[in-house]
Scaffold this active site. Structure first.
Site, PDB file in Angstrom:
ATOM      1  N   LYS A  14      -1.137  -9.389   2.742  1.00 41.90           N
ATOM      2  CA  LYS A  14      -0.368  -8.911   3.906  1.00 41.90           C
ATOM      3  C   LYS A  14      -1.219  -7.903   4.673  1.00 41.90           C
ATOM      4  CE  LYS A  14       3.330  -5.940   3.590  1.00 41.90           C
ATOM      5  NZ  LYS A  14       2.828  -4.809   4.389  1.00 41.90           N
TER       6      LYS A  14
ATOM      7  N   ASP B 179      -1.073  -6.130  -0.377  1.00 44.02           N
ATOM      8  CA  ASP B 179      -1.404  -5.508   0.912  1.00 44.02           C
ATOM      9  C   ASP B 179      -2.899  -5.288   1.079  1.00 44.02           C
ATOM     10  OD1 ASP B 179       0.620  -5.051   2.739  1.00 44.02           O
ATOM     11  OD2 ASP B 179       1.254  -3.163   1.833  1.00 44.02           O
TER      12      ASP B 179
ATOM     13  N   GLU C 210       9.397  -4.129  10.281  1.00 41.25           N
ATOM     14  CA  GLU C 210       9.777  -2.833   9.695  1.00 41.25           C
ATOM     15  C   GLU C 210      10.332  -1.895  10.766  1.00 41.25           C
ATOM     16  OE1 GLU C 210       7.036  -0.996   6.968  1.00 41.25           O
ATOM     17  OE2 GLU C 210       8.217   0.847   6.894  1.00 41.25           O
TER      18      GLU C 210
ATOM     19  N   GLU D  12      -1.234  -5.375   8.500  1.00 43.77           N
ATOM     20  CA  GLU D  12      -0.395  -4.804   9.566  1.00 43.77           C
ATOM     21  C   GLU D  12      -0.993  -5.061  10.940  1.00 43.77           C
ATOM     22  OE1 GLU D  12       0.356  -0.646   8.765  1.00 43.77           O
ATOM     23  OE2 GLU D  12       1.159  -1.074   6.772  1.00 43.77           O
TER      24      GLU D  12
ATOM     25  N   ASP E 150       0.845  -1.201   0.000  1.00 44.06           N
ATOM     26  CA  ASP E 150       0.000   0.000   0.000  1.00 44.06           C
ATOM     27  C   ASP E 150       0.883   1.254   0.000  1.00 44.06           C
ATOM     28  OD1 ASP E 150       0.859  -0.178   2.608  1.00 44.06           O
ATOM     29  OD2 ASP E 150      -1.131   0.072   3.520  1.00 44.06           O
ATOM     30  N   SER E 151       2.225   1.046  -0.006  1.00 46.28           N
ATOM     31  CA  SER E 151       3.140   2.163  -0.247  1.00 46.28           C
ATOM     32  C   SER E 151       2.854   2.778  -1.615  1.00 46.28           C
ATOM     33  CB  SER E 151       4.596   1.677  -0.192  1.00 46.28           C
ATOM     34  OG  SER E 151       4.762   0.528  -0.998  1.00 46.28           O
TER      35      SER E 151
HETATM   36  O1  KIV Z   1       3.586  -1.090   1.581  1.00 49.80           O
HETATM   37  C1  KIV Z   1       4.743  -1.519   1.526  1.00 49.80           C
HETATM   38  O2  KIV Z   1       5.491  -1.314   0.550  1.00 49.80           O
HETATM   39  C2  KIV Z   1       5.218  -2.290   2.654  1.00 49.80           C
HETATM   40  C3  KIV Z   1       6.690  -2.557   2.741  1.00 49.80           C
HETATM   41  C4  KIV Z   1       7.375  -1.307   3.137  1.00 49.80           C
HETATM   42  C5  KIV Z   1       7.001  -3.678   3.632  1.00 49.80           C
HETATM   43  O3  KIV Z   1       4.463  -2.674   3.487  1.00 49.80           O
END
Ligand code: KIV
Length: 279
Positions: free
Chosen positions: A113, A83, A182, A115, A44-45
């Site tokens: 993924k 994510d 992280e 968090e 989600d970056s």
């Molecule tokens: O969103 C992302 O790119 C991430 C990584 C920084 C692990 O969660």
């Protein structure tokens, strides 16, 4: 080419082989990356590096499905992890399972993924029990930036470090197949890596993790808003791109582009004929 799977991750941990992972968000980049790394994360970056938000809070399920689908269509080797965005799983295990299912069905993820540690263990359990692999993400979790009061290293004091260890044990117990650590001190990441049976994937967590992940724009020198301390730039593509854009602009203005060999030909007679007809 054999697709990397959760089994590959488990085997690599047992063999002590390091796992490589990078982010990607589009078909062309993922296609280039596919045979180089074990896994690709559609993080989600993308909120920061693709959409220009200051954090990941505004990213939606639709964003993740659009970008995630593009990456999944490019990958034959790398496992594709997508994510779950902010507020797509926090409300309940049912909400989490429903949205994880969408990422699998609509974007064709190989795993999702999310968090959080102890607080999302029930969500991880519900998703994994439905046959969807979950990569957990603990330590500095960017979706909680407002609660942390900024993007800060986590786990430097004993209380925080203990909570991160508890989170690591909780996500493993809930069924996660691996966990991202992280921005935590290297010694803490090393301790967790030894403690867990599942692989740890570090970002700003030192070299003792079972694998590493970086945002691809960071490691290629493409993102200039800020460069975190833990990033190594393997290329300076940002300056190469800027040079190419400037050269293109100059050639368009001078008429050097497009040259004759970049243009399509036709018989001169046809133009004469058209001119005659229009007189
Ligand atoms: O969103 C992302 O790119 C991430 C990584 C920084 C692990 O969660």
């Amino acid at each position: 080419m054999k697709k990397n799977t959760v089994a590959t991750f488990a085997e690599m941990k047992v063999r002590g082989e390091k796992i490589s992972m990078l982010t990607a968000y589009d078909y062309s980049t993922a296609k280039l990356m596919d045979s180089s790394v074990n896994a690709i994360l559609v993080g989600d970056s993308l909120g920061n590096v693709m959409l220009g938000y200051e954090d990941t809070v505004s990213v939606t399920m639709e964003d993740m499905i659009t970008y995630g689908g593009a990456v999944a269509r490019a990958c034959q080797n790398a496992m594709v992890v997508i994510d779950m965005p902010f507020m797509s799983y926090q409300l309940s295990p049912v909400q989490a399972l429903e949205n994880a299912g969408r990422l699998m069905k609509e974007a064709r993820a190989n795993a999702v993924k999310l968090e959080g540690g102890e607080t999302v263990a029930e969500q991880i359990r519900a998703i994994t029990q439905a046959g969807i692999p979950v990569m957990a993400h603990i330590g500095m979790t960017p979706q909680s930036v407002n609660a942390f009061g900024g993007f800060k290293v986590q786990g430097k004091d004993a209380q925080q470090a203990l909570q991160i260890v508890r989170d690591a044990l909780a996500v493993q117990k809930a069924g996660a197949f691996s966990v991202v650590l992280e921005c935590v001190p290297a010694a803490l990441a090393g301790y967790i890596t030894e403690l867990l049976d599942i692989p740890t994937i570090g970002i700003g967590a030192g070299s003792d993790c079972d694998g590493q992940v970086l945002v691809y724009q960071d490691m290629l020198g493409l993102f200039s808003d800020y460069v975190p301390k833990f990033v190594k730039q393997y290329a300076k593509l940002g300056s190469a791109m800027k040079q190419a854009f400037d050269e293109y602009d100059a050639e368009v203005k001078s008429g050097a582009f497009p040259s004759v060999d970049k243009s399509y030909k036709m018989d001169d007679e046809i133009i004469s004929l058209i001119k005659e007809k229009l007189q």
